[in-house]
Design a protein around this motif. Structure first.
Motif, PDB file in Angstrom:
ATOM      1  N   ARG A 323       0.830  -1.192   0.000  1.00 31.77           N
ATOM      2  CA  ARG A 323       0.000   0.000   0.000  1.00 31.77           C
ATOM      3  C   ARG A 323       0.869   1.248   0.000  1.00 31.77           C
ATOM      4  O   ARG A 323       2.022   1.215   0.431  1.00 31.77           O
ATOM      5  N   VAL A 324       0.294   2.336  -0.455  1.00 29.14           N
ATOM      6  CA  VAL A 324       0.999   3.618  -0.445  1.00 29.14           C
ATOM      7  C   VAL A 324       1.276   4.021   1.003  1.00 29.14           C
ATOM      8  O   VAL A 324       0.399   3.939   1.868  1.00 29.14           O
ATOM      9  N   GLY A 325       2.512   4.422   1.262  1.00 29.62           N
ATOM     10  CA  GLY A 325       2.913   4.841   2.603  1.00 29.62           C
ATOM     11  C   GLY A 325       3.652   3.778   3.386  1.00 29.62           C
ATOM     12  O   GLY A 325       4.216   4.087   4.454  1.00 29.62           O
ATOM     13  N   GLN A 326       3.678   2.523   2.932  1.00 28.29           N
ATOM     14  CA  GLN A 326       4.398   1.475   3.649  1.00 28.29           C
ATOM     15  C   GLN A 326       5.906   1.675   3.530  1.00 28.29           C
ATOM     16  O   GLN A 326       6.425   2.077   2.478  1.00 28.29           O
ATOM     17  N   ARG A 327       6.624   1.346   4.612  1.00 28.98           N
ATOM     18  CA  ARG A 327       8.077   1.477   4.608  1.00 28.98           C
ATOM     19  C   ARG A 327       8.705   0.285   3.889  1.00 28.98           C
ATOM     20  O   ARG A 327       8.231  -0.857   4.007  1.00 28.98           O
ATOM     21  N   VAL A 328       9.792   0.553   3.180  1.00 31.25           N
ATOM     22  CA  VAL A 328      10.508  -0.478   2.434  1.00 31.25           C
ATOM     23  C   VAL A 328      12.006  -0.294   2.646  1.00 31.25           C
ATOM     24  O   VAL A 328      12.468   0.776   3.056  1.00 31.25           O
ATOM     25  N   VAL A 329      12.752  -1.360   2.359  1.00 32.85           N
ATOM     26  CA  VAL A 329      14.214  -1.330   2.342  1.00 32.85           C
ATOM     27  C   VAL A 329      14.660  -1.782   0.964  1.00 32.85           C
ATOM     28  O   VAL A 329      14.293  -2.875   0.508  1.00 32.85           O
ATOM     29  N   VAL A 330      15.426  -0.936   0.296  1.00 32.65           N
ATOM     30  CA  VAL A 330      15.904  -1.226  -1.059  1.00 32.65           C
ATOM     31  C   VAL A 330      17.369  -1.619  -0.988  1.00 32.65           C
ATOM     32  O   VAL A 330      18.180  -0.907  -0.377  1.00 32.65           O
ATOM     33  N   ILE A 343       6.508   3.641  -0.045  1.00 36.18           N
ATOM     34  CA  ILE A 343       5.853   3.449  -1.332  1.00 36.18           C
ATOM     35  C   ILE A 343       5.066   4.714  -1.655  1.00 36.18           C
ATOM     36  O   ILE A 343       4.207   5.157  -0.880  1.00 36.18           O
ATOM     37  N   SER A 344       5.371   5.305  -2.791  1.00 34.81           N
ATOM     38  CA  SER A 344       4.726   6.553  -3.186  1.00 34.81           C
ATOM     39  C   SER A 344       3.619   6.337  -4.215  1.00 34.81           C
ATOM     40  O   SER A 344       2.806   7.252  -4.439  1.00 34.81           O
ATOM     41  N   TYR A 345       3.578   5.161  -4.831  1.00 34.30           N
ATOM     42  CA  TYR A 345       2.572   4.945  -5.875  1.00 34.30           C
ATOM     43  C   TYR A 345       2.358   3.449  -6.067  1.00 34.30           C
ATOM     44  O   TYR A 345       3.307   2.660  -6.055  1.00 34.30           O
ATOM     45  N   VAL A 346       1.101   3.073  -6.197  1.00 31.58           N
ATOM     46  CA  VAL A 346       0.707   1.712  -6.572  1.00 31.58           C
ATOM     47  C   VAL A 346      -0.310   1.835  -7.690  1.00 31.58           C
ATOM     48  O   VAL A 346      -1.344   2.513  -7.530  1.00 31.58           O
ATOM     49  N   GLY A 347      -0.028   1.209  -8.821  1.00 32.11           N
ATOM     50  CA  GLY A 347      -0.902   1.325  -9.981  1.00 32.11           C
ATOM     51  C   GLY A 347      -2.302   0.798  -9.725  1.00 32.11           C
ATOM     52  O   GLY A 347      -2.486  -0.224  -9.045  1.00 32.11           O
ATOM     53  N   ALA A 348      -3.282   1.481 -10.272  1.00 31.43           N
ATOM     54  CA  ALA A 348      -4.677   1.062 -10.111  1.00 31.43           C
ATOM     55  C   ALA A 348      -5.083   0.016 -11.136  1.00 31.43           C
ATOM     56  O   ALA A 348      -6.113  -0.649 -10.976  1.00 31.43           O
TER      57      ALA A 348
END
Length: 461
Positions: A323-330, A343-348
């Motif tokens: 979801r948008v706003g979840q923290r991630v580690v790259v 996460i700044s964007y998730v395609g619809a």
């Protein structure tokens, strides 16, 4: 010659005495070596006096005594020789045992390292040296891990900070100062064109500027005449309307030049300078000196690499998790650098070919470590989970293709193989090889790894 009985007896006695004396001398010469050995062996010599009438008896005694001395000397020699042999055997046995002990120790050392020339696993470092190297130590113990779901992704240009630069007017390239890979500032000249379109627009602007000046003069004159009651009001109103039209025409010509990025004044009417729209790097170039281009030709691609996107595909089953706003580690296998983001964007919509949605993480990239085209792993973090034994992620080092930590021991740090489990990028679960409460090197643990590598190189040479 008549010899009396008395004279005969006297001569016989003299002859017997002479024979006895001669025999004693001969026996003494024969016994001399034995006597010397007997003297050295027993600490006394043969001091018997030789008297008349006892020659034979003395000879027998000396022979017996010499025999005893010879036998005693032989026994002493045999015992000494036996003792010497026993001593040599004991010495040889001790030496052999000592040699075997050394061989055993060396063999034990080889069994401990696993190979004859294995690098030492103990890094000798006192407290002062550890402090100078900024090696931090913390105990292993329970902790929390965030559940994470890993996705494969790729670093891409931040399209919000990427521009495909076009000239917007047709023309011929007179100079191209910008080069591929060059960092440019906003307003810096990328290329210079000779354009007839710009020449016409600039001429129109200059003409409008002249008409505006004339209309302004006419308006001021008519206004004064009308105020003095010399001229009719109608003339004043016409001059005012002409001024307004000239102002509109001038503004229109100026906006046309601004739309293509040209200024109103230039040394040459047809000179057009293509400038950078923002600070960035020239990542693509399709222009050479003397080339004729159209107004919509993509001659440069400019991108601000201080910000990039990490894009990854999400299947339909995971759309409720990502979801948008979840923290991630790259992270990436090509570099030890890791970055955290959201996460700044998730395609619809789902792609027709892949049947997945695109998700995006915007990453700050001030050092340029995240290069577009780099494959990465995006770990989407979930809820915290308790773990019985953990160490910081920076404590885990890969040595000889084995995961190890450096345990703090007296006099330095000991490299200990461990069995790692889950990780959230900050904390690593330890499944074996380490006990709770044992102190391990955390900060700058790579310094200790470098010392082991240095010792291995020196041992090899």
């Amino acid at each position: 010659m008549n010899i009396s009985r008395k004279q005969g007896l006297l001569m016989a006695a003299i002859v017997a005495l002479g024979l006895s004396a001669g025999g004693a001398v001969l026996m003494t010469e024969r016994r001399a070596p034995v006597g010397e050995e007997h003297a050295h062996g027993h600490g006394h010599g043969d001091e018997h006096e030789h008297e008349e009438g006892h020659g034979h008896e003395h000879e027998h005694k000396d022979e017996a005594h010499a025999g005893d001395a010879h036998e005693h000397e032989g026994e002493g020699k045999d015992e000494a020789h036996a003792g010497h042999e026993h001593k040599d055997e004991a010495h040889a046995g001790a030496a052999h045992e000592h040699k075997d002990e050394h061989k055993g120790e060396a063999h034990a050392g080889h069994e401990h390292t696993g190979e004859p020339h294995a690098a030492p696993r103990l890094v000798k470092l006192n407290e002062a040296q550890a402090k100078a190297a900024a090696v931090g130590v913390s105990p292993a113990g329970p902790g929390t891990l965030q559940s994470a779901q890993a996705y494969q992704g790729e670093i891409r240009f931040n399209e919000d900070r990427t521009a495909h630069v076009v000239p917007r007017v047709a023309g011929v390239a007179e100079s191209v100062p910008a080069n591929l890979g060059q960092f440019v500032r906003r307003g810096q000249v990328l290329a210079v064109f000779a354009s007839t379109t710009v020449s016409e627009q600039r001429s129109e602007f200059l003409a409008a500027e002249r008409r505006l000046e004339a209309a302004r003069v006419t308006y001021e004159r008519e206004r004064k005449l009308w105020q003095q009651k010399i001229s009719a009001e109608q003339d004043y109103l016409q001059a005012q309307s002409a001024l307004r039209d000239a102002e509109i025409a001038h503004a229109n010509a100026q906006q046309k030049l601004a739309a293509v990025g040209a200024s109103g004044k230039s040394a040459a009417l047809n000179r057009f300078e293509l400038r950078a729209p923002f600070d960035g790097t020239v990542v693509d170039k399709h222009l050479t000196l003397g080339e004729s281009v159209k107004e919509d030709a993509n001659v440069f691609t400019l991108s601000d690499l201080n910000s990039v996107w990490a894009e990854f595909a999400v299947g339909p089953r995971d759309l409720d998790v990502v979801r948008v706003g979840q923290r991630v580690v790259v992270s990436s296998t090509a570099s030890p650098t890791k970055a955290q983001g959201v996460i700044s964007y998730v395609g619809a919509l789902l792609g027709e070919q892949t049947r997945t949605a695109r998700a995006r993480v915007t990453l700050a990239n001030p050092q340029g470590a995240w290069r577009p085209g780099l494959f990465v792993t995006v770990s989407v973090l979930g809820a915290d989970q308790p773990v019985p034994l953990t160490v910081p992620a920076e404590a885990l080092q890969n040595i000889d293709n084995l995961p190890m930590v450096f345990r703090s021991v007296r006099g330095g740090f000991q490299a200990v193989p461990v069995q790692p489990g889950r990780s959230d990028g900050r904390t690593v679960e330890i499944l074996g090889g380490l006990q709770a409460g044992e102190k391990v090197a955390t900060t700058n643990a790579f310094v200790l790894k470098a010392e082991i590598g240095k010792g291995s190189a020196e041992h090899t040479h």
